[in-house]
Design a protein around this motif. Structure first.
Motif, PDB file in Angstrom:
ATOM      1  N   ILE A  81       0.840  -1.203   0.000  1.00 49.23           N
ATOM      2  CA  ILE A  81       0.000   0.000   0.000  1.00 49.23           C
ATOM      3  C   ILE A  81       0.873   1.250   0.000  1.00 49.23           C
ATOM      4  O   ILE A  81       0.603   2.218  -0.728  1.00 49.23           O
ATOM      5  N   ALA A  82       1.921   1.240   0.801  1.00 52.72           N
ATOM      6  CA  ALA A  82       2.808   2.408   0.895  1.00 52.72           C
ATOM      7  C   ALA A  82       3.469   2.725  -0.440  1.00 52.72           C
ATOM      8  O   ALA A  82       3.837   3.882  -0.698  1.00 52.72           O
ATOM      9  N   THR A  83       3.623   1.731  -1.291  1.00 51.08           N
ATOM     10  CA  THR A  83       4.317   1.929  -2.571  1.00 51.08           C
ATOM     11  C   THR A  83       3.357   2.043  -3.763  1.00 51.08           C
ATOM     12  O   THR A  83       3.799   2.003  -4.917  1.00 51.08           O
ATOM     13  N   LEU A  84       2.063   2.175  -3.500  1.00 51.30           N
ATOM     14  CA  LEU A  84       1.098   2.302  -4.589  1.00 51.30           C
ATOM     15  C   LEU A  84       1.338   3.580  -5.394  1.00 51.30           C
ATOM     16  O   LEU A  84       1.708   4.621  -4.849  1.00 51.30           O
ATOM     17  N   GLY A  85       1.074   3.486  -6.678  1.00 47.20           N
ATOM     18  CA  GLY A  85       1.172   4.645  -7.543  1.00 47.20           C
ATOM     19  C   GLY A  85      -0.073   5.520  -7.458  1.00 47.20           C
ATOM     20  O   GLY A  85      -0.904   5.378  -6.555  1.00 47.20           O
ATOM     21  N   VAL A  86      -0.230   6.397  -8.414  1.00 47.92           N
ATOM     22  CA  VAL A  86      -1.327   7.358  -8.415  1.00 47.92           C
ATOM     23  C   VAL A  86      -2.670   6.648  -8.616  1.00 47.92           C
ATOM     24  O   VAL A  86      -2.769   5.669  -9.358  1.00 47.92           O
ATOM     25  N   GLU A  87      -3.693   7.132  -7.928  1.00 50.75           N
ATOM     26  CA  GLU A  87      -5.051   6.625  -8.122  1.00 50.75           C
ATOM     27  C   GLU A  87      -5.602   7.183  -9.437  1.00 50.75           C
ATOM     28  O   GLU A  87      -5.667   8.406  -9.618  1.00 50.75           O
ATOM     29  N   PRO A  88      -6.005   6.337 -10.373  1.00 52.80           N
ATOM     30  CA  PRO A  88      -6.382   6.820 -11.703  1.00 52.80           C
ATOM     31  C   PRO A  88      -7.686   7.609 -11.766  1.00 52.80           C
ATOM     32  O   PRO A  88      -7.940   8.268 -12.774  1.00 52.80           O
ATOM     33  N   LEU A  89      -8.499   7.552 -10.715  1.00 55.14           N
ATOM     34  CA  LEU A  89      -9.722   8.355 -10.702  1.00 55.14           C
ATOM     35  C   LEU A  89      -9.604   9.558  -9.764  1.00 55.14           C
ATOM     36  O   LEU A  89     -10.608  10.193  -9.437  1.00 55.14           O
ATOM     37  N   SER A  90      -8.384   9.862  -9.362  1.00 54.48           N
ATOM     38  CA  SER A  90      -8.165  11.012  -8.483  1.00 54.48           C
ATOM     39  C   SER A  90      -7.798  12.247  -9.303  1.00 54.48           C
ATOM     40  O   SER A  90      -7.434  12.154 -10.482  1.00 54.48           O
ATOM     41  N   ASP A  91      -7.875  13.416  -8.664  1.00 49.70           N
ATOM     42  CA  ASP A  91      -7.497  14.666  -9.328  1.00 49.70           C
ATOM     43  C   ASP A  91      -6.009  14.695  -9.689  1.00 49.70           C
ATOM     44  O   ASP A  91      -5.598  15.446 -10.591  1.00 49.70           O
ATOM     45  N   ALA A  92      -5.224  13.885  -8.968  1.00 44.47           N
ATOM     46  CA  ALA A  92      -3.777  13.880  -9.225  1.00 44.47           C
ATOM     47  C   ALA A  92      -3.426  13.199 -10.537  1.00 44.47           C
ATOM     48  O   ALA A  92      -2.331  13.404 -11.079  1.00 44.47           O
ATOM     49  N   PHE A  93      -4.348  12.401 -11.071  1.00 47.55           N
ATOM     50  CA  PHE A  93      -4.062  11.677 -12.310  1.00 47.55           C
ATOM     51  C   PHE A  93      -4.455  12.541 -13.499  1.00 47.55           C
ATOM     52  O   PHE A  93      -5.556  12.456 -14.030  1.00 47.55           O
ATOM     53  N   THR A  94      -3.554  13.379 -13.922  1.00 49.69           N
ATOM     54  CA  THR A  94      -3.771  14.276 -15.048  1.00 49.69           C
ATOM     55  C   THR A  94      -3.097  13.720 -16.298  1.00 49.69           C
ATOM     56  O   THR A  94      -2.292  12.780 -16.233  1.00 49.69           O
ATOM     57  N   VAL A  95      -3.397  14.312 -17.437  1.00 56.10           N
ATOM     58  CA  VAL A  95      -2.724  13.920 -18.677  1.00 56.10           C
ATOM     59  C   VAL A  95      -1.218  14.146 -18.545  1.00 56.10           C
ATOM     60  O   VAL A  95      -0.403  13.326 -18.992  1.00 56.10           O
ATOM     61  N   ASP A 154       1.227  -2.079 -13.485  1.00 57.15           N
ATOM     62  CA  ASP A 154       2.215  -1.856 -12.434  1.00 57.15           C
ATOM     63  C   ASP A 154       1.584  -1.048 -11.292  1.00 57.15           C
ATOM     64  O   ASP A 154       1.315   0.144 -11.440  1.00 57.15           O
ATOM     65  N   GLN A 155       1.364  -1.706 -10.153  1.00 59.68           N
ATOM     66  CA  GLN A 155       0.690  -1.042  -9.043  1.00 59.68           C
ATOM     67  C   GLN A 155       1.507   0.105  -8.453  1.00 59.68           C
ATOM     68  O   GLN A 155       0.949   1.009  -7.825  1.00 59.68           O
ATOM     69  N   GLY A 156       2.812   0.079  -8.643  1.00 57.21           N
ATOM     70  CA  GLY A 156       3.638   1.173  -8.167  1.00 57.21           C
ATOM     71  C   GLY A 156       3.599   2.390  -9.076  1.00 57.21           C
ATOM     72  O   GLY A 156       4.120   3.447  -8.727  1.00 57.21           O
ATOM     73  N   THR A 157       2.959   2.250 -10.227  1.00 57.61           N
ATOM     74  CA  THR A 157       2.826   3.360 -11.171  1.00 57.61           C
ATOM     75  C   THR A 157       1.400   3.913 -11.159  1.00 57.61           C
ATOM     76  O   THR A 157       1.190   5.109 -10.945  1.00 57.61           O
ATOM     77  N   ILE A 158       0.436   3.049 -11.416  1.00 52.96           N
ATOM     78  CA  ILE A 158      -0.982   3.412 -11.370  1.00 52.96           C
ATOM     79  C   ILE A 158      -1.690   2.354 -10.536  1.00 52.96           C
ATOM     80  O   ILE A 158      -1.580   1.162 -10.817  1.00 52.96           O
ATOM     81  N   ALA A 159      -2.417   2.763  -9.525  1.00 48.27           N
ATOM     82  CA  ALA A 159      -2.995   1.819  -8.566  1.00 48.27           C
ATOM     83  C   ALA A 159      -4.348   1.279  -9.036  1.00 48.27           C
ATOM     84  O   ALA A 159      -5.207   2.048  -9.470  1.00 48.27           O
ATOM     85  N   GLY A 160      -4.507  -0.041  -8.957  1.00 47.72           N
ATOM     86  CA  GLY A 160      -5.841  -0.621  -9.090  1.00 47.72           C
ATOM     87  C   GLY A 160      -6.176  -1.295 -10.398  1.00 47.72           C
ATOM     88  O   GLY A 160      -7.207  -1.958 -10.506  1.00 47.72           O
ATOM     89  N   ILE A 161      -5.342  -1.133 -11.427  1.00 50.66           N
ATOM     90  CA  ILE A 161      -5.637  -1.730 -12.733  1.00 50.66           C
ATOM     91  C   ILE A 161      -4.919  -3.067 -12.847  1.00 50.66           C
ATOM     92  O   ILE A 161      -3.728  -3.170 -12.537  1.00 50.66           O
ATOM     93  N   GLY A 162      -5.628  -4.081 -13.304  1.00 56.31           N
ATOM     94  CA  GLY A 162      -5.041  -5.402 -13.486  1.00 56.31           C
ATOM     95  C   GLY A 162      -5.147  -5.871 -14.918  1.00 56.31           C
ATOM     96  O   GLY A 162      -5.269  -5.074 -15.860  1.00 56.31           O
ATOM     97  N   ASN A 163      -5.145  -7.175 -15.099  1.00 58.54           N
ATOM     98  CA  ASN A 163      -5.117  -7.753 -16.437  1.00 58.54           C
ATOM     99  C   ASN A 163      -6.379  -7.435 -17.235  1.00 58.54           C
ATOM    100  O   ASN A 163      -6.317  -7.087 -18.414  1.00 58.54           O
ATOM    101  N   ALA A 164      -7.539  -7.547 -16.592  1.00 61.78           N
ATOM    102  CA  ALA A 164      -8.795  -7.359 -17.315  1.00 61.78           C
ATOM    103  C   ALA A 164      -8.982  -5.919 -17.779  1.00 61.78           C
ATOM    104  O   ALA A 164      -9.228  -5.657 -18.970  1.00 61.78           O
TER     105      ALA A 164
END
Length: 297
Positions: free
Chosen positions: A139-153, A173-183
């Motif tokens: 959790i401490a090493t998670l990347g940016v949340e893709p639905l957060s304001d911090a995830f900009t272009v 890569d969970q350390g880059t963008i958090a929450g996305i997997g294979n599907a």
């Protein structure tokens, strides 16, 4: 594996049913699932749930201490084959170590509760009891949340340019963008009309903006589709809404919802596979098997 949309829906489902409830019993049925030993799971007993939230693919149930004491967090990662089963009335059957798919069971003061289960023989479901979720390295090493304001272009552009890799690998890569997997990486790349093997360093501003639109759009639609569903309906609902993932050999519905006339193709690996549409994503050319020949882009 449950990904961001399903984990968000599970967190919401639990929040609606557990906030204000007092934990009366915690039973561990699979020792390997418990990744921490201090504080023990029994320390949750007698505490009132104040919230349930999500960190990437992790569920975090927060139980308050007495008289504003330090809260405890029951933090769970369901891994590939794990799931959460809700009980309006927790079964009276005693919990036995290693006798079933059951890993952990939690009971509340109204008799309700939930079970964490894991199918198969590869035990990867993870349960942590901590005073701060940041104590869990993943959790401490998670990347940016893709639905957060911090995830900009602009932020996505920086991540793409940081090192050369395949774009599907970056999305997972969970350390880059958090929450996305294979599907959902398959779904995002289909919506963005990109080969999964596209090098991240080849993205120009227009292509980066298109990928950003696809990431946010696919995940937001999936979160909205999952929200409010009972836990036992989420898996089937996810499968029904996927356009390419898990649909090898079926007609492609088209990246924009207009059937393209092609079928969904697959590239298989040792322990996973990806699905894509040649017409929508690779200029009509099927991708070669990476184990035998040069990748097509």
């Amino acid at each position: 594996m449950p990904e961001l949309p399903e984990v968000a829906a599970l967190a919401l489902f639990l929040r609606e049913r557990t906030v204000g409830r007092v934990v009366t019993r915690v039973d561990v049925a699979e020792i390997s699932a418990l990744k921490t030993f201090s504080p023990p799971p029994t320390e949750l007993v007698g505490r009132r749930v104040t919230d349930v939230c999500r960190h990437g693919k992790w569920i975090d149930l927060i139980a308050a201490g007495e008289q504003d004491g330090e809260p405890l967090h029951l933090v769970v990662h369901l891994a590939r084959a794990g799931w959460l089963r809700w009980h309006d009335r927790v079964p009276d059957t005693p919990v036995r170590l290693g006798r079933s798919p059951l890993a952990l069971r939690v009971r509340f003061d109204d008799g309700s509760g939930f079970s964490l289960t894991e199918a198969g023989t590869r035990r990867r479901l993870a349960v942590h009891v901590v005073t701060d979720p940041q104590q869990v390295t993943a959790i401490a090493t998670l990347g940016v949340e893709p639905l957060s304001d911090a995830f900009t272009v602009e932020r996505l552009g920086e991540l793409l340019a940081a090192r050369r890799q395949q774009v599907k690998g970056l999305l997972r890569d969970q350390g880059t963008i958090a929450g996305i997997g294979n599907a959902y990486s398959d779904e995002i790349l289909h919506a963005a009309r990109l080969s999964p093997f596209t090098p991240t360093t080849s993205f120009d501003p227009a292509r980066t903006a298109e990928l950003h639109r696809a990431i946010v759009g696919v995940l937001r639609d999936a979160v909205e589709a999952a929200a409010g569903r009972p836990a036992d309906e989420l898996k089937d609902a996810k499968r029904r809404n996927l356009r390419v993932h898990g649909r090898t050999g079926l007609p492609c519905p088209g990246w924009d919802g207009t059937p393209c006339g092609d079928i969904v193709h697959e590239v298989a690996f040792a322990d996973s596979s990806l699905q894509y549409c040649p017409t929508c994503q690779t200029g009509g050319h099927p991708l070669a098997d990476r184990r035998r020949s040069r990748l097509l882009r």
